[in-house]
Every structure is written in C-alpha cells, then in structure tokens.
Design a protein around this motif. Structure first.
Motif, PDB file in Angstrom:
ATOM      1  N   GLY A 135     -34.510  -2.791 100.112  1.00 24.09           N
ATOM      2  CA  GLY A 135     -33.850  -3.235  98.891  1.00 24.09           C
ATOM      3  C   GLY A 135     -32.704  -4.194  99.155  1.00 24.09           C
ATOM      4  O   GLY A 135     -32.518  -5.188  98.439  1.00 24.09           O
ATOM      5  N   ASP A 137     -42.087 -14.257  99.220  1.00 23.16           N
ATOM      6  CA  ASP A 137     -43.309 -13.464  99.277  1.00 23.16           C
ATOM      7  C   ASP A 137     -44.562 -14.327  99.384  1.00 23.16           C
ATOM      8  O   ASP A 137     -45.602 -13.874  99.850  1.00 23.16           O
ATOM      9  CB  ASP A 137     -43.416 -12.587  98.025  1.00 23.16           C
ATOM     10  N   GLU A 185     -36.548  -2.036  92.536  1.00 26.59           N
ATOM     11  CA  GLU A 185     -37.621  -1.053  92.720  1.00 26.59           C
ATOM     12  C   GLU A 185     -37.440  -0.281  94.021  1.00 26.59           C
ATOM     13  O   GLU A 185     -37.527   0.958  94.049  1.00 26.59           O
ATOM     14  CB  GLU A 185     -38.976  -1.768  92.716  1.00 26.59           C
ATOM     15  N   ALA A 186     -37.180  -1.003  95.118  1.00 27.21           N
ATOM     16  CA  ALA A 186     -37.025  -0.338  96.421  1.00 27.21           C
ATOM     17  C   ALA A 186     -35.798   0.580  96.424  1.00 27.21           C
ATOM     18  O   ALA A 186     -35.854   1.704  96.944  1.00 27.21           O
ATOM     19  CB  ALA A 186     -36.911  -1.383  97.527  1.00 27.21           C
ATOM     20  N   ARG A 240     -40.992  -2.522 105.879  1.00 26.70           N
ATOM     21  CA  ARG A 240     -42.244  -1.987 105.329  1.00 26.70           C
ATOM     22  C   ARG A 240     -42.990  -1.187 106.387  1.00 26.70           C
ATOM     23  O   ARG A 240     -43.575  -0.131 106.106  1.00 26.70           O
ATOM     24  CB  ARG A 240     -43.124  -3.135 104.820  1.00 26.70           C
ATOM     25  N   ALA A 298     -34.678 -11.630  95.295  1.00 25.13           N
ATOM     26  CA  ALA A 298     -35.856 -11.015  94.675  1.00 25.13           C
ATOM     27  C   ALA A 298     -35.383  -9.742  93.990  1.00 25.13           C
ATOM     28  O   ALA A 298     -35.618  -8.623  94.459  1.00 25.13           O
ATOM     29  CB  ALA A 298     -36.927 -10.724  95.727  1.00 25.13           C
ATOM     30  N   GLU A 350     -37.785  -6.686  92.838  1.00 22.66           N
ATOM     31  CA  GLU A 350     -38.287  -5.951  93.995  1.00 22.66           C
ATOM     32  C   GLU A 350     -37.157  -5.155  94.662  1.00 22.66           C
ATOM     33  O   GLU A 350     -37.374  -4.037  95.150  1.00 22.66           O
ATOM     34  CB  GLU A 350     -38.905  -6.916  95.002  1.00 22.66           C
ATOM     35  N   ARG A 352     -34.151  -7.537 100.106  1.00 17.41           N
ATOM     36  CA  ARG A 352     -34.697  -8.165  98.905  1.00 17.41           C
ATOM     37  C   ARG A 352     -33.579  -8.752  98.040  1.00 17.41           C
ATOM     38  O   ARG A 352     -33.739  -9.803  97.419  1.00 17.41           O
ATOM     39  CB  ARG A 352     -35.499  -7.142  98.100  1.00 17.41           C
TER      40      ARG A 352
END
Length: 926
Positions: A562, A202, A576-577, A539, A570, A573, A565
């Motif tokens: 996800g 990132d 979360e996704a 994204r 990661a 992250e 990631r």
C-alpha cells in the motif's frame, strides 16, 4: 573538454609570449643610451637572440601547460554519473556495469572479425550515417563476450560519452531473461537518472515505452558504446537501442537475431593454428618444448573453442611435471565420461571436467556451491556464505578458481561464472546431496538478511522499526558498512542479486526467507525504487505468507504494498492494500501494525481530499499509538491529522495537532519529523495571515531538509516559501523559489510536487498580467492533478484558471471553471478555498459590469472567511464589496468598507494590496 581547455591555455600562454617579445623590443630600443651590467650587457648587444630565446621559452611553456591540462583533467562522461507485476515472482533486475569489464588475456587473433567491425564503425562515422546494430553470434564458449569486450576497448576512444555493459541473462542457467523494462530501469540508473524519475505503473508496455523514451532522450546527441550481452531475442533488446545515430550497440547472443539494419558478426571456433598459438601463450611453456602435433590434437579435442583452450593451457601451466601427452590422455578420459553430452558442448565440458578434477576436494565442493548461487556476480562474502567457509578462505578459493579459468573476474573484486560453467557446477552438485542446493540458498539468504539489518540501521528513519537480523547473524561475516553512503552503495550494487535470491527462494518454497528478505529490502525500495519492482516483491511476499498461513507476514506485506502504491499515485490500489492490511492486523491483534496501516491509509485519503475518512483514520491511529506507547507513531499521526484539519480550514485544531507533533519530534531528536511539522505549521500560519511566522517556519524546515540531504522536501519547503513571498508582494522571489522547486521535482520524478510548482507559476503569470501563458501553465497543472486523482489540486487550479480566463475575456469558460471548483471544494469542506473562488468570481462579475451580482459573491466570501478566520480572503472580500458599492452608491458609501479592507491588508503585511485601495480612496478626496 580537455581539448578546449588545452586550446584556451595555449592561447593565453601564446599571448603572453607575444607580449614578452613586444616588451623586449621596446626595452631594447629604450636602453640604447645606457649600458646594462654583467651578463645583461651581452643580452643588450645581442637583443634579437635574446628575444628568440624568450619566444622559444614561452612556446615551450605553452606546450607544457597544454600537456598538463591533458593529464590533469580527467575525461568526464556526460552519460555516466561520478518486471512483470502480474505473478507472484519479483522481476529480474539487470546487472549493469558503468564501464567495460576487463579485457581478457585469453583473447586471441580475431583480425578478420575485428577489421570488419572497426571498418563498419569507421565507415559509418566518416559518412555521418547512423551506426547499425552489430550482432555477435556463435555457440557457447566460442568467445562472443570476450570479442565484444575486446572490441569495445579498441573502439572506446571513438565513444567518449561513456561505455555500458549489460548482462541480459538470455541463456543463464537458473535465471530468467531480464525483461526490457527492468533492463531500461537499470540502464537509466547507471546513466545518472534518479530512480524516482524512472517511470513506473501497472501497464508494463506503457512503462517500458516511457522508460525507452527517456533512455533515447538521454543518449540523444551522444557518442556512447553499449554492449548487450547474452540476449535471448530481438524483442528483448529492441527497446534498449538508442534512438540517436552516434551510439554503437554490440549484441552477443547464441541465437541469430532478426534485427533491422543490423551487421551480423558470426564468431566461429578458432582456426587450428590460432588455437594452438593461444594454447602456447597461455600455457607459459616455451614453444620448442611442446609437440605441435599433440597440441593440434588437444585443441581439436576441445573443439577449438577459446574457453576450452584456455582451460587446457591453464592445466598444463599449473602442472610443470606434465607433458602435453599427459594432458591429452587425461582429456580423452574426461571426454569418455561425458560422452552423452552434445557434440558442441561435450568438447568444452570435457575441459571443465579436467580442470575440476585438478582441484582439491575442498575447492571442488566450493566450486559446486557456486553453481547454486541465484545472482549474477558475487564477492568473497557471498562466496563464504555459499561455501560455508570463512571470508578469507572464500577469497583464496575465488582467486584459485580465477587462476584456473573456472570463474571470470569483474570490477570491484567480484566474480562470475560463465553460463556453461554454472551449468557444469550444478550438474556436479546434483550428483551429491539433494539438499545441498536448498542449504546453500538458505545460507545466502541468511547472509543477505544479516547485511540488510546493518544497512537498514543507516537508512531507516530514527525511531522507526527496523527488520531484525536473522538468527545466527552474529556468526555471519558481513562487509563494513559504516555510513549511510556505504549502505546505499551496497544496496544498489546487490539489488539484482538479492532479488534473484528471493526468486530462487520462492521457487524452492523457502517462504520464510522470501518474507523476511522482502521486508528487509522494503526501506531501500521505498526511497530508491523503481517502485514497480517493489510492488512485484511485496506481492511475492504476500503470496508466500498466504502459502504458510502467516497472517502477520501477510499484513506486513500488504502494508508495504500500500505504501509503494501511494508513492506511485495509484491511490485506489493503495487504499485497497492498506484496508486489507488493517483487517489482517486486527486478526492477529497487532495494534501497532494496525496503527501504521491506518496512518498510511489516512495519508492516501488526505492526498485525495477525502478529509472525513482521513481524519477518522488518523484519530484511530493516534489512539492505538498511545495505547502501545509508540511516541514516534503518535507524532506521525498528529502531524498527519494536523494536515487534514488544515485542509478542512480548521486552523486552530491544525495548529494544536501540529504543535504537539513538533514537540514529540524534538523530544525524540527526529529531525525529519521536525522539518515536516514546521513546514505544515508554516502553511497554516500563512492561511491565517501570519506571514512572517510562516516564512520563518518554512525557512527552518528548508534548513533541516538541507541538513538531511532530502531534496524532495526541500522542494516542498521552497514551494511554500514561494507562496508567502507572492502574498507579501515579492513576485520575483516567489518565481525563483517555485522554479527551484520545479527543478527538484522534475529531477526526482515527483509528479504531485511538480504539479504544485506549475500551478504556483501559473498564478504568478496571472498576477503579472500574462493571461495566455497563465492559461497554458495552469492547464498543464490541471491535467496533472486529474491524472493523479488529486481533487484538492484540481479545485485550486480551476480557481486560478477561471481568474486567468476572465482576464483573457473568456467569461463563459471562467464561470465554468469557478463552478466546478466550488463543487469540489464543497465536497471537501475546504471553506477557505471556497471563499477564494467566490472572490475570484466576484471580481470577474464586477469587471464585466455586473456589480450587484458581484457584491453577492463577495458577501458570501466574507462570511466564509470570517467563519474560518482566513484574513486574506476576508480583506479581498471587503475590498470587493467596497468597490461594488463605489460603482453603485458612490465613494461615500464605500469608504468605510474599503478602509476596513486596508486595515486587514496592513495587518497581514500585504502592503501592495493596501496601497492600491488607498489610491482609490485618495482619488475620491482629490
């Protein structure tokens, strides 16, 4: 390489020649008493003449062999192989050619500039100094790129380690300048670095710095040529500069770049006489048939720019009935029509207009559509989609436009518009239907979707969902992709163009095209990366889905985000996704999509050793897969659930889940899934002490991965084979397996797998008695696990590190490592690993003269090991208890426990450990 081979052949052949002479001398001396028959008698009488002839013959053969070595051994390049995430735009990808573009026929005398460049390079190399950056600047159309390419061809022999050409899009209409990080990713891939090994993350500046470091390392000690074309600024190109002194960098730019230690080579408009000579050469007309005064006026009207001169000459060559005066009148009319353009560009653009008006109306329309193309270069298939024509017609148009100097040819039957011509084509198109631009981009997106559907059929795992072909795909002509290799080659070549199309579609609010293209590119970017490029793409797709209110598409984009990631390690992250994707799938009632997202989230929790959450997610995913009848999904969830159960030391449940998964994979013919289940069954059987069965499972899995050409999973199987070999006493075989796995992981950029290999090698160092090296190696693994957030890996390494520090006499540090390891393992519920730590700790206490406290640790380890059926740790605990009793109560009280330990060791096939205990028992009898 060729020189060394030639010298070697010459030396061998020369030796043969000398040998022949010596043999001849001996033969001659021995033959004096007898007369040779026929013509051989003449040779006997003239022995020295024959020897000279033989010598010359062998020398000739020597030269011939050396020449053959030169012609038959192709030069091999040691360098060349046989993106901002914050916004909703995918990053631009750089187009990198692995060799120089073709030298242009329109190049004319630039003797002074070439002499300056060649002299600068020669002087630096002769003095052994670092080669400076050479910046070629000048106005559009002046021939900067042509000069750089021509100079590159002239100098290529001085740079045998490879030549790379990079278009940085600094001033390309409709394209954003390529970011340094993206250019580095493309350069590294072109230089042979596996995409999985290219750093991602990132922090854009950190990623760019890491990629630049690898790039500099790759070129260290090399003599390579790098052309950075169309640079926007020094900041853009600075990270791309090699660190070594032997590489030549040529930069072209419309701006004067403030580079350090640079040599600036301004390329100006041609001298009038040179411009006239170029015109005559390209026009194909005899010099005496052309009025030189008219020619001087013509080249002056196009600003003495090579691009304009070549276009004017092409017009005259294609119209035999025209005279130079006819051409002058037409050019003057064109200049009047374009009089509002700036002086420098007005001259060359007038020549564009003259060339354009000479095209048929159909070809004019085709040329206009080329200006709409978002990518950098294109082939006939893309041209057909742009122009709404057949591929055959597109080839004819492209060939004709090339003949008319309106497009440039690139390797692989591909074409590209000069920046000014692209701008000109767009200006022409803007005069027509305002929707032409949108429709052309839509056609190209449909074309790419159609080809991606075919490509994904080759690269997507058997049984997995493949993004569907678009409506009307049957009417789209696509290139033949008949194998996985064909598909991957096409995807790699077209990646920058597809990403550029997604950017353009996003700018035109073609949200459906953005969503579908992102989904179609997902399988390729999953396995090939760079993953930060994939993050930007998904994204963009997620934002497009939000704009249209398409919750299904939003869920799909978040799920892909996800997954990528997770690949990037990661984990927060990724979680979360994937959780957001589960929510969106719930909202639209997509049970299969929800199951997929839960399955992926469960994998993330498994990797971070959040075992309860992982088991819950996989159990829920399994139920959903069964509801919708998705057999592959069921197998995946069962396999992943088995891994979680194994990590929780619930071995029977792990074997049950993994065996059911294996059965389904075999039913479906899914070799990849079969290999994964076999490998994890091997891990479980190893923990249960069934070493022969474990080794067989790992070997079977490895063979499947070789069949699939999957080096990542080959490395995982090798690591597991190494563990089995270590536990059965084959330390050298174990080291070989772990070293091979480490090579694969390092090459592929798999940080987690690499940490595993390093940890196993540290364990081998400890068992070999090399405590200092073991500590260094294990500390490296520990740092990697902590950086990745892998608590299971951290705990396992701390256990081994504590044992190694104990060997080195660092008792306090050892105890601290054991305590932290136990804390993590108790949080994770890994009781087998907890027993291992207690055994290590007990051994430390016993060896430091505290057998009573040590016995307590061994007893707790024994209870845990028997509870979870972990026989190796049971045997170690029994041995520990027995050795403590030996010290405290004597041999009589310890013998029974030690014999029990021997029995367990023997049942496991751990003969070396059993022999050691039996030697202790034998000492009592002695």
């Amino acid at each position: 390489m060729r020189l060394r081979r030639g010298i070697a052949i010459a030396a061998i052949s020369g030796g043969a020649a000398v040998t022949t002479l010596l043999v001849g001398l001996v033969t001659n001396a021995a033959s004096d008493a007898s007369q040779w028959p026929g013509w051989l008698g003449w040779l006997q009488e003239h022995a020295w003449v024959s020897l000279v002839v033989l010598g010359l013959t062998m020398a000739g053969l020597t030269a011939l062999l050396a020449a053959l070595s030169e012609t038959r051994t192709p030069a091999r390049s040691p360098l060349l192989p046989g993106r901002s995430e914050d916004g909703a735009e995918p990053p631009e990808a750089a187009l990198v050619l692995r060799s120089l573009p073709r030298d242009t026929a329109a190049f004319t005398d630039r003797a002074a500039e070439l002499e300056q460049l060649v002299g600068s390079v020669r002087d630096s190399q002769d003095r052994g100094e670092a080669l400076p950056v050479h910046v070629i600047d000048g106005m559009p159309g002046v021939g900067k790129t042509a000069f750089a390419v021509h100079a590159g061809h002239m100098l290529s022999e001085r740079f045998p380690d490879g030549q790379l050409f990079v278009n940085l899009n600094g001033h390309t209409p409709g394209r954003s300048p390529v970011q340094a990080s993206e250019a580095l990713a493309s350069l590294l891939a072109a230089a042979g670095v596996p995409t999985q090994q290219i750093p991602v993350g990132d922090d854009a500046s950190a990623v760019a710095e890491a990629r630049a470091a690898i790039w500099r390392s790759r070129l260290a000690g090399k003599k390579a040529l790098l052309i950075l074309d169309n640079a926007a600024s020094y900041r853009q190109l600075e990270p791309l500069l090699p660190g070594g002194s032997g590489c030549l960098v040529l930069v072209t730019s419309r701006k004067r770049l403030a580079a350090h230690e640079e040599v600036v080579l301004p390329v100006e408009a041609l001298p009038p006489d040179h411009a006239v000579d170029l015109f005559v050469r390209l026009s194909g007309r005899p010099t005496d048939t052309l009025d030189r005064e008219v020619l001087q006026e013509l080249v002056g009207l196009c600003g003495y720019l090579p691009l304009g001169v070549s276009l004017l000459a092409a017009r005259l060559r294609h119209h035999p009935s025209w005279s130079a005066e006819d051409l002058r009148e037409r050019l003057l009319a064109a200049r009047d029509r374009l009089g509002e353009l700036r002086a420098g560009e007005r001259a060359v653009t007038a020549t564009f207009d003259l060339s354009y008006r000479d095209l048929t109306s159909e070809r004019q329309r085709f040329f206009q559509h080329l200006g709409f193309y978002p990518g950098t270069d294109l082939d006939a298939y893309v041209g057909a989609a742009l122009g709404a024509v057949s591929v055959a017609a597109a080839r004819q148009h492209l060939d004709a436009l090339y003949d008319n100097h309106l497009i440039e040819e690139h390797p692989g039957s591909r074409y590209r518009l000069h920046d000014l011509l692209r701008d000109y084509a767009r200006g022409l198109a803007a005069e027509g239907d305002s929707m032409d631009h949108v429709h052309a981009v839509q056609r190209v997106c449909t074309y790419y979707l159609a080809v991606l559907a075919v490509a994904n059929g080759h690269i997507v795992r058997s049984g997995a969902a493949v993004p569907p072909a678009p409506d009307g795909a049957a009417q789209v002509e696509t290139p033949p992709l008949e194998s996985r290799a064909d598909a991957l080659s096409w995807l790699e070549n077209e990646r920058p163009n597809v990403l550029a199309c997604i950017r353009r579609a996003n700018g035109l609010a073609l949200h459906d095209a953005v969503i579908r293209l992102a989904a179609a590119m997902a399988p390729f970017l999953r396995q090939s990366g760079p993953w930060d490029q994939a993050v930007g793409l998904h994204r963009t797709a997620a934002e497009a889905a939000r704009q249209t209110g398409d919750h299904q598409a939003l869920a799909d984009a978040l799920a892909e985000l996800g997954v990528v990631r997770r690949f990037m390690a990661a984990y927060p992250e990724a979680t979360e996704a994937l959780n957001m994707a589960v929510t969106q799938y719930d909202a639209v009632g997509d049970r299969r999509g929800k199951a997929d997202a839960l399955n992926q989230a469960g994998i993330v929790w498994y990797l971070t050793a959040d075992n309860e959450d992982a088991a819950r997610a996989q159990t829920e995913a399994l139920a959903l897969y069964r509801e919708v009848g998705d057999r592959l999904g069921q197998a995946n969830a069962l396999a992943d659930l088995g891994m979680v159960r194994r990590q929780m030391s619930n071995f029977d449940a792990a074997v049950e889940a993994q065996s059911e998964a294996l059965s389904i994979y075999r039913e479906l013919g899914d070799r990849y899934g079969e290999g994964n289940s076999l490998r994890d069954l091997g891990v479980v059987h190893c923990l249960m002490g069934a070493y022969d069965l474990a080794a067989q499972h790992h070997q079977d899995a490895y063979d499947i991965y070789v069949e699939l050409d999957d080096r990542v999973h080959q490395a995982y199987a090798l690591n597991e084979l190494g563990v089995v070999r270590r536990l059965t006493g084959d330390l050298e075989g174990a080291r070989d397996a772990h070293n091979r796995a480490l090579e694969y992981y390092t090459e592929l950029g798999d940080r987690f797998g690499r940490a595993n290999s390093v940890r196993h090698l540290g364990t081998l160092d400890r068992l070999s008695g090399d405590a200092p090296n073991a500590i260094r190696t294990l500390q490296e693994a520990l740092d990697a696990y902590r950086d990745l957030g892998s608590r299971g890996g951290e705990a396992a390494t701390l256990s081994e590190l504590g044992a190694a520090r104990g060997m080195a006499g660092e008792q306090d540090s050892a105890v601290e490592a054991f305590q932290r390891s136990l804390e993590i393992l108790r949080e994770l519920g890994d009781r087998c690993a907890e027993a291992e730590v207690l055994n290590h700790w007990g051994a430390l206490l016993r060896n430091s003269g505290n057998p009573a406290e040590a016995r307590g640790h061994f007893e707790r380890a024994l209870r845990l090991a028997r509870d979870v059926r972990c026989p190796l740790e049971e045997a170690r605990a029994l041995e520990g208890v027995g050795r403590c009793d030996w010290v405290v109560d004597g041999a009589t009280g310890a013998a029974e426990v030690l014999r029990e330990a021997v029995s367990v060791y023997r049942s496991l096939g751990a003969g070396a450990s059993a022999d050691e205990v039996e030697r202790l028992l034998a000492s009592r009898a002695g």
